[in-house]
Every structure is written in structure tokens, then in C-alpha cells.
Design a protein around this motif. Structure first.
Motif, PDB file in Angstrom:
ATOM      1  N   ASP A  51       0.656  -1.117  -0.176  1.00 49.42           N
ATOM      2  CA  ASP A  51       0.041   0.145   0.237  1.00 49.42           C
ATOM      3  C   ASP A  51       0.738   1.184   0.044  1.00 49.42           C
ATOM      4  N   VAL A  52       0.935   2.097  -0.998  1.00 55.08           N
ATOM      5  CA  VAL A  52       1.920   2.959  -1.348  1.00 55.08           C
ATOM      6  C   VAL A  52       1.085   4.496  -0.855  1.00 55.08           C
ATOM      7  N   GLY A  53       1.959   5.088   0.456  1.00 57.76           N
ATOM      8  CA  GLY A  53       1.081   6.501   0.562  1.00 57.76           C
ATOM      9  C   GLY A  53       0.426   5.974   1.447  1.00 57.76           C
ATOM     10  N   CYS A  54       0.368   4.727   2.395  1.00 65.84           N
ATOM     11  CA  CYS A  54      -0.563   4.180   3.165  1.00 65.84           C
ATOM     12  C   CYS A  54      -1.251   5.248   4.201  1.00 65.84           C
ATOM     13  N   GLY A  55      -0.220   6.460   4.633  1.00 70.22           N
ATOM     14  CA  GLY A  55      -0.806   7.216   5.358  1.00 70.22           C
ATOM     15  C   GLY A  55      -0.865   6.982   6.692  1.00 70.22           C
ATOM     16  N   THR A  56      -2.200   6.620   7.595  1.00 65.98           N
ATOM     17  CA  THR A  56      -2.682   6.541   8.847  1.00 65.98           C
ATOM     18  C   THR A  56      -3.018   4.704   8.890  1.00 65.98           C
ATOM     19  N   GLY A  57      -3.139   4.159   7.593  1.00 73.09           N
ATOM     20  CA  GLY A  57      -3.128   2.798   7.238  1.00 73.09           C
ATOM     21  C   GLY A  57      -4.253   2.235   6.803  1.00 73.09           C
ATOM     22  N   GLN A  58      -5.331   3.161   7.277  1.00 65.68           N
ATOM     23  CA  GLN A  58      -7.564   2.152   7.352  1.00 65.68           C
ATOM     24  C   GLN A  58      -6.968   1.395   5.981  1.00 65.68           C
ATOM     25  N   LEU A  59      -6.964   1.607   4.639  1.00 62.38           N
ATOM     26  CA  LEU A  59      -6.370   0.674   3.854  1.00 62.38           C
ATOM     27  C   LEU A  59      -5.783  -0.523   3.772  1.00 62.38           C
ATOM     28  N   THR A  60      -4.230  -0.111   4.257  1.00 64.09           N
ATOM     29  CA  THR A  60      -3.853  -1.411   4.866  1.00 64.09           C
ATOM     30  C   THR A  60      -3.775  -2.400   5.573  1.00 64.09           C
ATOM     31  N   ARG A  61      -4.822  -1.624   6.445  1.00 65.65           N
ATOM     32  CA  ARG A  61      -5.453  -3.255   7.357  1.00 65.65           C
ATOM     33  C   ARG A  61      -6.681  -4.037   6.630  1.00 65.65           C
ATOM     34  N   LEU A  62      -6.808  -3.015   6.080  1.00 69.46           N
ATOM     35  CA  LEU A  62      -8.635  -3.972   5.566  1.00 69.46           C
ATOM     36  C   LEU A  62      -7.616  -4.997   4.188  1.00 69.46           C
ATOM     37  N   ALA A  63      -6.854  -3.866   3.531  1.00 64.56           N
ATOM     38  CA  ALA A  63      -6.379  -5.198   2.843  1.00 64.56           C
ATOM     39  C   ALA A  63      -5.184  -6.415   3.229  1.00 64.56           C
ATOM     40  N   ALA A  64      -4.796  -6.064   4.765  1.00 64.10           N
ATOM     41  CA  ALA A  64      -4.401  -7.700   5.262  1.00 64.10           C
ATOM     42  C   ALA A  64      -5.892  -7.844   5.301  1.00 64.10           C
ATOM     43  N   GLY A  65      -6.411  -8.040   5.842  1.00 60.00           N
ATOM     44  CA  GLY A  65      -8.062  -9.002   6.243  1.00 60.00           C
ATOM     45  C   GLY A  65      -8.416  -9.096   5.035  1.00 60.00           C
TER      46      GLY A  65
END
Length: 284
Positions: A51-65
């Protein structure tokens, strides 16, 4: 220390702008979360996600799930935002996520290490976009997928109308603190033209490039006063207001509140954001 080439963006996202996003992560997520499902459609079980330019990581966590047995790595320039991302990940007990402070356009990712690269409004700020996307292409396995959202010209949408009170203000002085919008190359509208985007991604070695326009509503505040105050604190707006006297600043803040009133409803102040969903893949 990470190798940072995108100096102006690094200063902006580790200064006021990054601190404001970190302090108001729930509010920025409420603005942008409507684009999550468009991006998560690219993630499959077992995927290794970047996740590029993830910021505070909401999309990163959802993608991990969504990846389940896979994993997700969020990369960003901003130390304040990454600190918030790590804290939120710990609080949500997401175990297959990691975060890295790095300049994604030059970081030496392991070749072919990822099945999919995602970004929610994080790839518009590359100083050298062809080189940056080339670096991300090498990080994808052969046949790996890229999916990101980038802004269409916001001046034609709801946000443009909401920001109309800024149109008559003088430009900030040259020595003003930089924001993410000020970079000489790369900025929020750098990929607003799909013809430019297709050319950049093709030159970076990607194929099957597709750009699909979407308009998605996001929540900017509980009511017009709340939304207008939040908008006035947003980095680009604060940057414009900072050099002005208190009386002018107060007048503009009042005008921003008034501009938000037409968008207020029972679910808060909802503005539609126009963006391009861009998908592509690495050959192979």
C-alpha cells in the motif's frame, strides 16, 4: 535513515500536514473511505499487498484482512501518520500488517515480492512518476496487479464549490511553509488526465492500463460549522489563510462554513469526490 528523494513532499508530510492527518485520521478516513471497496476488489486471498502512500493505514489494514493468509505492507514518507497507523493496527489486533517509512519511488523493494500494489490518493505526489511506477512495477511479481485512485479535477466537483471562497485570496509568499500541493512536480492533480496516466504507466512497463471515473460521497463533518472548521484546518487551506490578517481569515472561515451548508443533511456534510480508479498489471 531511508533514502528520501522527494524532499518537498517529505517536508510537508512530516510537518503540519502530516500531523493534521494523524490527529484527524477518523475524519480523513470518513472523507475517503468510500473508495476502499473499489481498491480492495484487486486483493485476493493469500496476496502480498503493498500500500503506497498508506497514511494512517486504514486501507492497509483492510487489505490485510482481505488477503487472509497473506500480508500487507504500508509505505509512507510521514512519520506522524505512520505512528498513528501502527497504534491503530495494534489497537485492532491486526497481525499481518507492517509499516515502513520510505520513499516508494526509490526504495529497493525486493523484486517480485508483491502480488498487488494499492494506493488511495498516494501516488499523485511522485516527483518522477515514470521512475516511481517503474520501481513499483519491479516490486510486483510477473502478472502482479496495480490498483489506485487519484483525483480528477476537484475544481469541477463539490469540493471546488466548497473552496470557492479561496478563489479571490492572494497566493502565499514564496517563503511560506510548503504543503503537498506546492511541489514543482507531482501534486494532487498530476494524474487527473487519464491520457497522462496511461502514458506514465506504459512507460513504466505496465500493461492493460484502464482508467474508470467514479464519484463517491465522503463525510466532512457533523454539520456546516464542523465541516467548515475542519476544511479551514486542512493543510492547503491553512496555507492560504496563514499570511492573512485575523479579520480576513475569520471572514474566509465564515464563508467556508456557508459554502458547506448546501451539502448538509441528516448524515452530516457529504461532498462528492471525483476520482479515477486506475488498474494495470505487470506483464507475465
Amino acid at each position: 535513515m531511508p533514502d528520501i528523494r522527494n524532499d518537498q513532499q517529505e517536508r510537508a508530510w512530516n510537518g503540519y500536514e502530516g500531523r493534521h492527518w494523524a490527529a484527524h485520521r477518523h475524519r480523513y478516513d470518513a472523507v475517503n473511505a468510500g473508495f476502499n471497496d473499489l481498491l480492495l476488489a484487486a486483493v485476493r486471498p493469500g496476496d502480498r499487498v503493498l500500500d503506497v502512500g498508506c497514511g494512517t493505514g486504514q486501507l492497509t489494514r483492510l487489505a490485510a484482512g482481505r488477503s487472509g493468509t497473506g500480508s500487507a505492507l504500508g509505505v509512507d514518507l510521514s512519520a506522524p501518520m505512520l505512528a498513528t497507523a501502527r497504534a491503530a493496527t495494534a489497537a485492532e489486533a491486526v497481525s499481518n500488517v507492517d509499516f515502513l517509512r520510505a520513499d516508494a519511488q526509490v526504495h529497493p523493494f525486493a523484486p517480485g515480492a508483491y502480488d498487488v500494489v494499492l494506493s488511495r490518493f498516494g501516488v499523485m505526489f511522485f516527483a518522477e512518476p515514470v521512475a516511481a511506477f517503474g520501481n513499483l512495477t519491479r516490486a510486483l511479481r510477473p502478472g502482479g496487479r496495480l490498483a489506485f485512485v487519484c483525483l480528477d479535477d476537484w475544481r469541477r466537483g463539490d469540493l471546488g464549490a466548497a473552496l470557492a471562497p479561496l478563489a479571490t485570496l492572494p497566493e502565499p509568499p514564496d517563503d511560506a511553509t510548503p504543503t503537498a500541493d506546492d511541489a514543482p512536480a507531482g501534486g494532487p492533480l498530476s494524474l487527473a488526465d487519464p491520457a497522462v496516466t496511461r502514458e506514465v504507466l506504459t512507460d513504466a512497463g505496465l500493461v492493460d492500463v484502464d482508467c474508470a471515473r467514479h464519484e463517491v460521497a465522503g463525510t466532512w463533518g457533523r454539520d456546516a460549522a464542523d465541516a467548515g472548521a475542519f476544511l479551514a484546518g486542512w493543510g492547503p487551506v491553512r496555507h492560504r489563510l496563514a499570511p492573512l490578517g485575523p479579520a480576513v481569515g475569520e471572514r474566509v472561515r465564515g464563508a467556508l462554513v456557508a459554502a458547506m451548508r448546501p451539502y448538509a443533511g441528516p448524515d452530516g456534510v457529504r461532498l462528492r469526490t471525483a476520482a479515477w480508479l486506475v488498474t494495470a498489471r505487470r506483464p507475465g
